[in-house]
Design an enzyme around this catalytic site. Structure first.
Site, PDB file in Angstrom:
ATOM      1  N   GLY A  37      -8.386   9.523   9.512  1.00 39.80           N
ATOM      2  CA  GLY A  37      -8.820   9.621  10.897  1.00 39.80           C
ATOM      3  C   GLY A  37      -9.842  10.689  11.186  1.00 39.80           C
ATOM      4  O   GLY A  37     -10.192  10.924  12.353  1.00 39.80           O
ATOM      5  N   ASN A  70      -9.931   1.893   9.601  1.00 39.18           N
ATOM      6  CA  ASN A  70      -9.014   1.697  10.716  1.00 39.18           C
ATOM      7  C   ASN A  70      -9.516   2.414  11.966  1.00 39.18           C
ATOM      8  O   ASN A  70     -10.019   1.807  12.898  1.00 39.18           O
ATOM      9  CB  ASN A  70      -7.615   2.157  10.337  1.00 39.18           C
ATOM     10  CG  ASN A  70      -6.550   1.803  11.383  1.00 39.18           C
ATOM     11  OD1 ASN A  70      -5.361   1.947  11.142  1.00 39.18           O
ATOM     12  ND2 ASN A  70      -6.931   1.321  12.547  1.00 39.18           N
ATOM     13  N   THR A  71      -9.436   3.735  11.971  1.00 37.31           N
ATOM     14  CA  THR A  71      -9.691   4.501  13.188  1.00 37.31           C
ATOM     15  C   THR A  71     -11.039   4.192  13.819  1.00 37.31           C
ATOM     16  O   THR A  71     -11.136   3.978  15.040  1.00 37.31           O
ATOM     17  CB  THR A  71      -9.589   6.011  12.895  1.00 37.31           C
ATOM     18  OG1 THR A  71      -8.273   6.308  12.437  1.00 37.31           O
ATOM     19  CG2 THR A  71      -9.887   6.831  14.139  1.00 37.31           C
ATOM     20  N   LYS A 118       0.881  -1.164   0.000  1.00 33.27           N
ATOM     21  CA  LYS A 118       0.000   0.000   0.000  1.00 33.27           C
ATOM     22  C   LYS A 118       0.917   1.213   0.000  1.00 33.27           C
ATOM     23  O   LYS A 118       1.624   1.475   0.980  1.00 33.27           O
ATOM     24  CB  LYS A 118      -0.917   0.019   1.218  1.00 33.27           C
ATOM     25  CG  LYS A 118      -1.860   1.221   1.189  1.00 33.27           C
ATOM     26  CD  LYS A 118      -2.631   1.384   2.487  1.00 33.27           C
ATOM     27  CE  LYS A 118      -3.434   2.677   2.413  1.00 33.27           C
ATOM     28  NZ  LYS A 118      -3.989   3.067   3.727  1.00 33.27           N
ATOM     29  N   ALA A 173      -9.742   5.918   4.056  1.00 27.10           N
ATOM     30  CA  ALA A 173      -9.571   7.068   4.953  1.00 27.10           C
ATOM     31  C   ALA A 173     -10.850   7.876   5.115  1.00 27.10           C
ATOM     32  O   ALA A 173     -11.560   8.148   4.148  1.00 27.10           O
ATOM     33  CB  ALA A 173      -8.435   7.991   4.508  1.00 27.10           C
TER      34      ALA A 173
END
Length: 258
Positions: A161, A209-210, A100, A187
C-alpha cells in the site's frame, strides 16, 4: 504477448488483482472485469466460507469462479500454523487448492516473515497446494522457496500500500535472473508506470490492489494498469536497447553533406 504458465495452467493476463480497499463490492467487480485479470486474490478473513451468505463477508458472491481463478490469501496470519490452517479451511470450503501465502506479523510495515513463510510453504506443498508466497525481495529466500516446490515467488516492490514502486529494484533483478518459477512482483506498485517498469525488468506478472481500489475511477485505473502491463511485457519480449553513454544520431547527415 506470450501466455503466463503457473503450475501447468495457462493465463493470458499477467495482471493479478487484489480485492481489498474498494469502496464497494460492485466497484471491485467492475474493476476486475475492466482489468482483464484472470487471477484474483481474496483475503480469507474477509470471505464467508460458511455458506450462510453473510452480508458483511460476501465478497465471493461478486467474483465469478468461471471467469477468475480465486486465489485465497492468508493475510492476517501471524505464523506458519495460522497460515496453514487458513489454507486448509479454504480448501475445505471448496476454493481452489491454490494459496497466496502471506505471513506478516508486524502491523506497522507489514513485512513478510521469511522463516515462517518457508516453514508454511514446505507444509502446504507437501499437502498438494499450489503455493504462491509473498516475500521480501530476498534472492536467497526466493531460491529456497523454489527448491521446496513453490509455484511462484512474489517479492515486494515496496511495502504494501505504499505506492512507492520498485524500491527493491536491485534485489528484484537478482531474483528474476535466478528464477526457475514465475516471478510476480507484489505490493507497492502505485502507478501504471511502476507496473510497466516491473514487466520491462523481466517480471512474469504483477499484483496490484491499492492503486486501483482507491482511485477516483477504479475501472479506468484498472484499464490503465492492464495496458501498462501489456506494454511492458511486449517491450521485454522484443528486447530493449542498451543505454549509451554518448549520443547516437537517428538520421546521420554525413553522406548528404558530402
Amino acid at each position: 504477448m506470450s501466455p503466463l504458465i503457473i503450475a501447468g495452467r495457462e493465463f493470458r493476463s499477467r495482471l493479478f488483482l487484489g480485492t481489498g480497499k474498494f469502496p464497494s463490492n460492485e466497484v471491485m467487480r467492475d474493476a476486475l472485469a475492466a482489468s482483464g485479470a484472470e487471477i484474483v486474490t481474496v483475503a480469507l478473513r474477509r470471505a464467508d466460507l460458511s455458506g450462510r451468505h453473510d452480508p458483511y463477508a460476501n465478497i465471493l458472491e461478486f467474483i465469478d469462479p468461471e471467469r477468475y481463478l480465486i486465489l485465497p490469501n492468508t493475510s492476517g496470519a501471524m505464523n506458519a500454523d495460522e497460515a496453514v490452517r487458513l489454507a486448509r479451511l479454504a480448501a475445505t470450503a471448496g476454493l481452489p487448492m491454490w494459496v497466496k501465502l502471506e505471513i506478516h506479523p508486524d502491523p506497522t510495515y507489514l513485512l513478510p516473515d521469511p522463516i515462517e513463510t518457508l516453514k508454511a510453504a514446505e507444509i502446504l506443498v507437501r499437502e498438494g497446494f499450489v503455493v504462491l508466497p509473498y516475500i521480501n525481495a530476498d534472492p536467497v529466500l526466493a531460491k529456497r522457496l523454489q527448491d521446496v516446490g513453490a509455484a511462484t515467488v512474489m517479492p515486494l516492490g515496496a511495502p504494501i500500500g505504499s505506492n512507492r514502486g520498485l524500491a527493491t529494484r536491485d534485489q528484484l533483478r537478482i531474483i528474476i535472473e535466478q528464477a526457475t518459477v514465475p516471478v510476480v512482483i507484489d505490493a507497492g506498485l502505485g502507478a501504471p508506470s511502476h507496473a510497466a517498469e516491473a514487466m520491462e525488468l523481466g517480471a512474469d506478472a504483477v499484483l496490484v490492489n491499492t492503486a486501483i481500489a482507491i482511485a477516483v475511477d477504479s475501472t479506468r485505473m484498472a484499464v490503465a494498469f492492464k495496458m501498462a502491463v501489456q506494454a511492458g511485457r511486449e517491450a521485454f519480449e522484443l528486447g530493449l536497447p542498451e543505454p549509451l553513454n554518448h549520443a547516437s544520431a537517428t538520421s546521420p547527415l554525413t553522406a548528404f553533406l558530402g
